[in-house]
Motif scaffolding. Structure first.
Motif, PDB file in Angstrom:
ATOM      1  N   VAL A  87      71.919  33.048  39.667  1.00 56.67           N
ATOM      2  CA  VAL A  87      70.744  32.353  39.989  1.00 56.67           C
ATOM      3  C   VAL A  87      69.739  33.445  40.557  1.00 56.67           C
ATOM      4  N   ASP A  88      68.825  33.532  39.636  1.00 55.22           N
ATOM      5  CA  ASP A  88      67.744  34.810  39.823  1.00 55.22           C
ATOM      6  C   ASP A  88      68.591  36.268  40.131  1.00 55.22           C
ATOM      7  N   PHE A  89      69.466  36.296  39.273  1.00 54.18           N
ATOM      8  CA  PHE A  89      70.368  37.615  39.443  1.00 54.18           C
ATOM      9  C   PHE A  89      71.119  37.710  40.581  1.00 54.18           C
ATOM     10  N   ARG A  90      71.322  36.471  41.317  1.00 53.81           N
ATOM     11  CA  ARG A  90      72.230  36.707  42.586  1.00 53.81           C
ATOM     12  C   ARG A  90      73.394  35.754  42.114  1.00 53.81           C
ATOM     13  N   PRO A  91      74.652  36.232  42.288  1.00 54.01           N
ATOM     14  CA  PRO A  91      75.885  35.354  41.965  1.00 54.01           C
ATOM     15  C   PRO A  91      76.107  34.214  42.912  1.00 54.01           C
ATOM     16  N   VAL A  92      76.481  33.029  42.556  1.00 53.02           N
ATOM     17  CA  VAL A  92      76.624  31.981  43.308  1.00 53.02           C
ATOM     18  C   VAL A  92      78.159  31.349  42.711  1.00 53.02           C
ATOM     19  N   THR A  93      78.840  30.937  43.698  1.00 50.95           N
ATOM     20  CA  THR A  93      80.425  30.466  43.501  1.00 50.95           C
ATOM     21  C   THR A  93      80.386  28.959  43.837  1.00 50.95           C
ATOM     22  N   GLY A  94      81.383  28.468  43.219  1.00 52.24           N
ATOM     23  CA  GLY A  94      81.740  26.888  43.500  1.00 52.24           C
ATOM     24  C   GLY A  94      82.203  26.711  44.788  1.00 52.24           C
ATOM     25  N   PRO A  95      82.359  25.584  45.191  1.00 49.23           N
ATOM     26  CA  PRO A  95      81.552  24.507  44.590  1.00 49.23           C
ATOM     27  C   PRO A  95      79.880  24.785  44.831  1.00 49.23           C
ATOM     28  N   TYR A  96      79.200  24.172  43.917  1.00 46.71           N
ATOM     29  CA  TYR A  96      77.870  24.409  43.657  1.00 46.71           C
ATOM     30  C   TYR A  96      77.182  23.242  44.272  1.00 46.71           C
ATOM     31  N   GLU A  97      76.250  23.476  45.208  1.00 50.51           N
ATOM     32  CA  GLU A  97      75.294  22.293  45.553  1.00 50.51           C
ATOM     33  C   GLU A  97      73.799  22.402  45.347  1.00 50.51           C
ATOM     34  N   VAL A  98      73.504  21.453  44.527  1.00 51.17           N
ATOM     35  CA  VAL A  98      71.959  21.534  44.260  1.00 51.17           C
ATOM     36  C   VAL A  98      71.400  20.448  45.042  1.00 51.17           C
ATOM     37  N   SER A  99      70.374  21.079  45.837  1.00 53.49           N
ATOM     38  CA  SER A  99      69.514  20.374  46.939  1.00 53.49           C
ATOM     39  C   SER A  99      68.323  20.074  46.298  1.00 53.49           C
ATOM     40  N   ALA A 100      67.579  18.888  46.621  1.00 48.97           N
ATOM     41  CA  ALA A 100      66.218  18.694  46.042  1.00 48.97           C
ATOM     42  C   ALA A 100      65.678  17.832  47.085  1.00 48.97           C
ATOM     43  N   ILE A 101      64.411  18.136  47.278  1.00 44.08           N
ATOM     44  CA  ILE A 101      63.509  17.273  48.139  1.00 44.08           C
ATOM     45  C   ILE A 101      62.456  16.456  47.379  1.00 44.08           C
ATOM     46  N   GLY A 102      62.422  15.428  47.502  1.00 42.88           N
ATOM     47  CA  GLY A 102      61.415  14.499  46.629  1.00 42.88           C
ATOM     48  C   GLY A 102      61.300  13.219  47.124  1.00 42.88           C
ATOM     49  N   PRO A 103      60.650  12.303  46.245  1.00 43.75           N
ATOM     50  CA  PRO A 103      60.213  10.905  46.748  1.00 43.75           C
ATOM     51  C   PRO A 103      61.626  10.051  47.002  1.00 43.75           C
TER      52      PRO A 103
END
Length: 313
Positions: free
Chosen positions: A210-226
């Motif tokens: 992600v943006d050339f930086r490695p991420v490992t599992g488990p993957y957590e996608v966080s989002a702020i919104g309505p």
């Protein structure tokens, strides 16, 4: 003699009768007769065949033993090289994390000095723009999506792990991020990596960057919104597909509402723009080489001071 009659007819034997009387092909019969008559390979020929076979088997055994010995002798060197590469990777990751923390500290100092130099309304507007573009830290309620690899089932015959159809791929994270943006998310991050308009999610070997930086599992996608962000995401096509993969191949997929999320700021992008080296020449005068207008995509607006306006972002 039969006067007045034609030649006597001769009937060929019936095929089935001939087959049962002589079941063996003539060629096989001749070969069997030759062996019975002692006309097979002579003694010295049989000995030569046995010697050649023995020499071939000995040579193959020697080559296999040599290859095995070389493999065993080279294994410690390969293990050491692999361990050295792993150590270097961990060291570089640690250095990168330290530099990232230092960059965050310096960015905070710059922001404080900038806010002190600007008026209150200008500083507030700049902070809002940074939050919208991902360059500022944000806080609020939203949704958290967690995905993890499914169990890898070994092959029933060889015992080697086969293709894991429940493995999280880079396109799975892309689909989740796009579905969250489509559902109305205002800020998204993956394992603490903030996404912006120029972010990339791709695979390199067996890792996800992600943006050339490695991420490992488990993957957590966080989002702020309505408030309806979670409901819209659950009803999206990406969520339906991941639920199907989780049911069929064991991938872990979970969606939950999250209160008081804090998403970090993304790293500042490297802006590239053109600057004219000389002032515009008078009409009709020759333009020096290398100082004319650029045809690159970055040329519009070059050399101009851009200020916020009431238009769209």
């Amino acid at each position: 003699m039969n006067a007045g009659r034609g030649p006597e007819r001769k009937y060929a034997p019936d095929f089935l009768t001939e087959l049962f009387q002589n079941p063996l092909d003539p060629g096989y019969s001749d070969a069997a007769a030759s062996r019975r008559a002692g006309r097979g390979p002579t003694g010295w020929r049989r000995s030569s065949i046995r010697v050649v076979t023995l020499v071939t088997l000995v040579a193959l055994g020697f080559l296999l033993a040599l290859a095995y010995r070389q493999t065993i002798e080279g294994e410690p060197g390969r293990s050491q090289a692999r361990a050295g590469l792993v150590a270097q990777i961990k060291q570089r990751e640690s250095e990168t994390d330290q530099l990232a923390r230092r960059a965050d500290e310096l960015r905070g100092d710059v922001n404080r000095q900038r806010d002190a130099a600007l008026s209150g309304s200008d500083a507030a507007r700049l902070r809002d723009l940074e939050a919208a573009t991902g360059l500022g830290r944000v806080r609020g309620d939203g949704v958290a999506v967690r995905v993890a690899d499914g169990p890898s089932e070994p092959d029933a015959v060889t015992g080697v792990a086969g293709t894991n159809l429940g493995k999280v791929l880079d396109r799975d994270l892309q689909d989740i991020a796009n579905a969250l943006w489509s559902a109305g998310a205002e800020a998204v991050s993956i394992n603490g990596q903030r996404l912006t308009a120029t972010s990339t999610i791709r695979a390199a070997g067996g890792a996800i960057l992600v943006d050339f930086r490695p991420v490992t599992g488990p993957y957590e996608v966080s989002a702020i919104g309505p408030s309806q962000l979670e409901r819209k995401f659950r009803n999206s096509g990406a969520a339906a597909l991941l639920r199907q993969v989780a049911a069929e191949h064991g991938m872990s997929f979970d969606v939950r509402g999250a209160d008081d999320l804090t998403l970090p700021a993304a790293s500042e992008p490297q802006l590239r723009y053109a600057v004219p080296s000389v002032s515009p020449s008078a009409p009709g005068s020759p333009v020096p080489s290398g100082t004319g207008p650029s045809n690159s995509p970055a040329s519009p607006g070059a050399g101009k001071s851009l200020s916020p306006s009431g238009g769209g972002r």
